[in-house]
Design a protein around this motif. Sequence first.
Motif, PDB file in Angstrom:
ATOM      1  N   VAL A   1      -7.003   4.806  10.853  1.00 53.85           N
ATOM      2  CA  VAL A   1      -6.009   5.287   9.891  1.00 53.85           C
ATOM      3  C   VAL A   1      -5.198   6.460  10.428  1.00 53.85           C
TER       4      VAL A   1
ATOM      5  N   ILE B   1     -12.021   7.344  -0.449  1.00 54.39           N
ATOM      6  CA  ILE B   1     -13.113   6.868   0.390  1.00 54.39           C
ATOM      7  C   ILE B   1     -14.206   6.249  -0.462  1.00 54.39           C
TER       8      ILE B   1
ATOM      9  N   ILE C   1     -10.030   1.772   7.755  1.00 56.00           N
ATOM     10  CA  ILE C   1      -9.900   0.717   6.746  1.00 56.00           C
ATOM     11  C   ILE C   1     -10.519  -0.545   7.330  1.00 56.00           C
TER      12      ILE C   1
ATOM     13  N   GLN D   1       0.851  -1.188   0.000  1.00 52.85           N
ATOM     14  CA  GLN D   1       0.000   0.000   0.000  1.00 52.85           C
ATOM     15  C   GLN D   1       0.884   1.234   0.000  1.00 52.85           C
TER      16      GLN D   1
ATOM     17  N   THR E   1      -6.200   4.988  -3.938  1.00 51.40           N
ATOM     18  CA  THR E   1      -7.336   4.744  -3.068  1.00 51.40           C
ATOM     19  C   THR E   1      -8.066   6.044  -2.762  1.00 51.40           C
TER      20      THR E   1
ATOM     21  N   TYR F   1     -11.890   1.255   2.057  1.00 49.41           N
ATOM     22  CA  TYR F   1     -11.495   2.573   2.544  1.00 49.41           C
ATOM     23  C   TYR F   1     -12.757   3.372   2.838  1.00 49.41           C
TER      24      TYR F   1
ATOM     25  N   SER G   1      -2.460   6.740   5.176  1.00 48.53           N
ATOM     26  CA  SER G   1      -3.648   5.871   5.158  1.00 48.53           C
ATOM     27  C   SER G   1      -3.282   4.518   4.552  1.00 48.53           C
ATOM     28  N   SER G   2      -2.230   3.937   5.066  1.00 54.64           N
ATOM     29  CA  SER G   2      -1.719   2.674   4.522  1.00 54.64           C
ATOM     30  C   SER G   2      -0.825   2.040   5.569  1.00 54.64           C
TER      31      SER G   2
ATOM     32  N   ILE H   1      -9.979   9.651   4.338  1.00 59.53           N
ATOM     33  CA  ILE H   1     -10.227   8.297   4.834  1.00 59.53           C
ATOM     34  C   ILE H   1     -10.144   8.305   6.360  1.00 59.53           C
TER      35      ILE H   1
END
Length: 556
Positions: free
Chosen positions: A406, A218, A385, A145, A216, A369, A533-534, A382
């Motif tokens: 996240v 939302i 997850i 990611q 990615t 997401y 966000s990963s 986001i």
Amino acid sequence: MKLLLLFIFLYFGYIQSDSIPSSSSSAASDQQQSKKDESIFGKISKTVEYDYIILGAGTSGSVVANKLSANKLNRVLLVEEGKYPQHPLIWEPNGWSDNWIFNYQPDYAKSFFSTPRSNTHNRSIELRRGVGLGGCGMINAMIFQVGVKEDYDLWVEHCGGDMEWDFDTSIKPLVDSELFNKAFNVRVNDKDRVFLPEMKQVLQDVGYTYGEEIDTRIGLFLDRRFAQSFDNRTGHWKRQTSYGQFVDNIIADRSNLDVYEGTKALKLDVEVDKKKAMVEAKGVYLLDKTTHRIIYAKVRKQIVISMGAYDSPLFLQFSGIGDWESLRRAGIKPVLHSPYVGASVSDQYSHIPPSAFLHDVAADGYVIYGPKPEDNNGSQKIKWILNPDIRPFMGGNRFICFVELVYPQSSGSIQIENATTTSFTVPLVDKNYLSSQQDINVIQDGLKACRMIESKLLERGYLQGDEFLPGFAVQSLEDLEKHIRATSLTDYHPHGSVRMGSDVTSPLSPRLKLKGSKNINVIDASVIPVTPSSNTNIPSVIIALKGSSFILQEDE
């Protein structure tokens, strides 16, 4: 007149002490101290010299070693406390969590423990880290990611507008040209696996959109992607690590790159230039863990610390770089006042039902997401997850859905509390999980989204039995909060403990140089200024690619 001279002396002495500890030592006494330091760990059995020394052969350090050694004129040393990853289960994707989270091999992993706090029902949470050539990449879930544009926009903002961290012009081109199906093969889960088509249809029916791309946003759900290669000899998939992809396959052709495995970095040898209010690393003391002999490694150009979000700040602190008062209380002589080293440790946090670890999450399921755009008050950010799946468990097909927080608002610290001249005791790791009510609210929101999916799966007859955890009886926000605080765990994504930025709370410059130093760089997840966000694995590779280029540009 004497009073005036005394005032001037005290005034200018105080100004200098903002960055360099005051001392009556002269340059000659500094040299004597350096000689003394050479003997504090015992007799120096060997002295070596390199242009670049990289401490830590994990996710980031391995990449840095590759890039700095590409020029055959650069002599590069890569130092790793652990061993070459020979254990067969390291390379086996199936059952990774059972092998490395619950039943890990101490030769390839170690644990810190968080300080118990009421926020998490006074639990001391185990914080696992990989030890060996490959670092945490040897024991993680192998998930590929990158994060989203908005993540890196925040990095740019935190770094005073430095566009080297801009997603569109710098990060995405780097990922496309060097990482995605380049350095790493990206495996996608089996679309025909049992229950996966049914899960896909239900996710679409409740309002999520299936995404084909790696980017990615939302409301999207994507196939899981993993850094794995197919081994034609065995007919099985195999883990990929940064060391394997960036060092192991090139080292035979690079006589200018040396790797010291089983060698622990003990302490930097730092010289203080009080006139320039600057410190410079002259070398590093190393311990060969097999022979128990001390090696002194001189550095001609740059030192790179890539020991991870816990060990990098601890190594700096033990070397005298940190908050003066905290160092003095611990028994460490300060050399550079950098008060925020170890002060802002962040970590992603999850509500993870125990059944989630009873299947091979490293090859299956989707990643969502969320929330959906219509449930997010117009924001595109986001919040959480979801990792949903269906698996046989407790006598029936059960729904598994763990929620990853996240962007945690809670953060903690890591600090050496007690030290001698040669070692320090177990550090204080205060992660301060769930101290922010906003973090609780986000996890509650994610659990509600899980239950919406679950109700649709039950309606269509795909599931049997009651919800295993937390159970349908737990419905009120108050009960959900109690459950979250009692059961949630780390995602094993620590970061931000030596973060980069243009503000005074950031120990590093946006180019990853330790502020107040001439040649000390930190390049690993500890530099991340704002949570992505990963997972942090691929962002750590990106940081290493950027950090390497900064060093090479500086030394041109």
